[in-house]
Each structure stands twice: as C-alpha cells, then as structure tokens.
Design an enzyme around this catalytic site. Sequence first.
Site, PDB file in Angstrom:
ATOM      1  N   CYS A 246       1.086  10.619   9.781  1.00 55.56           N
ATOM      2  CA  CYS A 246       0.851   9.852   8.519  1.00 55.56           C
ATOM      3  C   CYS A 246      -0.391   8.658   8.733  1.00 55.56           C
ATOM      4  CB  CYS A 246       1.902   9.276   7.845  1.00 55.56           C
ATOM      5  SG  CYS A 246       2.933   8.110   8.938  1.00 55.56           S
TER       6      CYS A 246
ATOM      7  N   HIS B  86       6.365   4.799   7.930  1.00 52.95           N
ATOM      8  CA  HIS B  86       5.335   5.816   7.081  1.00 52.95           C
ATOM      9  C   HIS B  86       4.183   4.957   6.963  1.00 52.95           C
ATOM     10  CE1 HIS B  86       4.317   9.113   4.515  1.00 52.95           C
ATOM     11  NE2 HIS B  86       4.301   8.342   3.367  1.00 52.95           N
TER      12      HIS B  86
ATOM     13  N   ASP C  79      -0.493   8.396  -1.386  1.00 53.14           N
ATOM     14  CA  ASP C  79       0.693   9.005  -0.364  1.00 53.14           C
ATOM     15  C   ASP C  79       0.662  10.517  -0.224  1.00 53.14           C
ATOM     16  OD1 ASP C  79       2.545   9.555   1.386  1.00 53.14           O
ATOM     17  OD2 ASP C  79       4.370   8.425   0.211  1.00 53.14           O
TER      18      ASP C  79
END
Length: 229
Positions: A31, A87, A105
Amino acid sequence: MATLNLNASSSSSSSSPTLEASRFLHTPYYCEENVYMLCKNLSEDGIAKSDSSDLFVVFISNEKKQIPLWNQKASHRADGVILWDYHVICVQKRKESYLPHLVWDLDSTLPFPSPLPTYVAEAIQPSFQLFSEFKRVFRIVHAPIFLRNFASDRRHMKDSDGNWNSPPPSYDVIVAEDGTVHNLNEYMEMSSADVVKTIGADTVETVLAQKLGVLVSETQLEELFSLIS
C-alpha cells in the site's frame, strides 16, 4: 502490509466524482508504494496539482501493528472489516473550500475517491468501541515531501529465507532523492504517546515542513484537515 483478523458495523455517504481504481497501479500488500505511485499519477494526469501540493499521504498503524478498517477489498466479511498491521491512503485537499477533502484508498470498496467525512464514518468508524490495542494513530505527511524522501527496497516483504511473502511490484524499488534505499520503518513506527496534544496552525506548519509530518488520533484527523488551506 499484511492482514491479521476481527469484529464490526457501518454509516454515511456524500457525492463526489468517482474514477475506476483499476486505472491506477496496485500491487496487493504494498500500500505504501501504491500510494507513492498514486500521488505521482494523480499529479501527472491533472487530477491533482502538478507539484502534488494538494495531496497528503496518511499512514495508519499503532504500537501493536494491528488496526481495524472497514470496507476493505481484502476482507472476507460482509462488512469488509479487516485487521491490517498498517495501511496507507492519500487525502486530497479540494480547490473549493466548501467541498470536503477526498480520500483515495485503492484497497477500499467505498467510492473512489470518497469524501473524507464518508471515509472516516465508513472505513475508520471512530464510534465503534475498540480495545486499546486496536486504537489507530495517523501519520500525516505532505505528498511533495514524501515523494522526495520515501524509500523502500521491500525487505519487509521477505521471510527469513529471503523469499517474497507476496509478489512485489514489477517496477524498480523506490530510492529517495538523497540515495536512501529503505526508510519505510520510520513512517510505520507510531505510538499514541507521540500524538499531538492539540491541533492548531503550528500542526499544519509541521505537516508542510517535516519529513515525517505529524501524528494525530482518529478524533483529530478531520480537525487537522479542516485547517489545511
């Protein structure tokens, strides 16, 4: 980025232009690199400012490296809840001050992008009562600074024998402007003890000037972004 496992609920919604997340580079479990490339792509495509100055990189984690987020594609639950070790998302300030900031996202099932209030309500769910070990801390870093300083040789994605835990991106590793080859750990390390006590103009100045930005709690996240002009 790796998953762990948990329990949950959901709310809210708001209108904003949506794009296909599939148009952007995405490598599962990377990520931080996905957001690095996303910031570059948003700027190159004219969706964000050319210098990325309207973009902010947000790392989410805590001392125990276990943070719940809802509406995540990797979840096997109906409510989309999953427990990540960390994250990373991108927040974009809108040109029009009356419009909410946007959250990008690539791992979320929510609209892409989502208004920040919607993302907070649906993905972060601050009203959900969590045990202290699941409390989330947010590191806010200005994208132009992040793009100059971030580096990852992906060592965190290899096991003790040097095998990949998950296949890496096909492009070259990310090296910082000063030649640093790996500093992901600096961005990931965060403690609730280091969260700023109050949000003010000085907090915004720190975000816009410091390599590692500032640490805020989930209750301070929207407050901080409301002060960024």
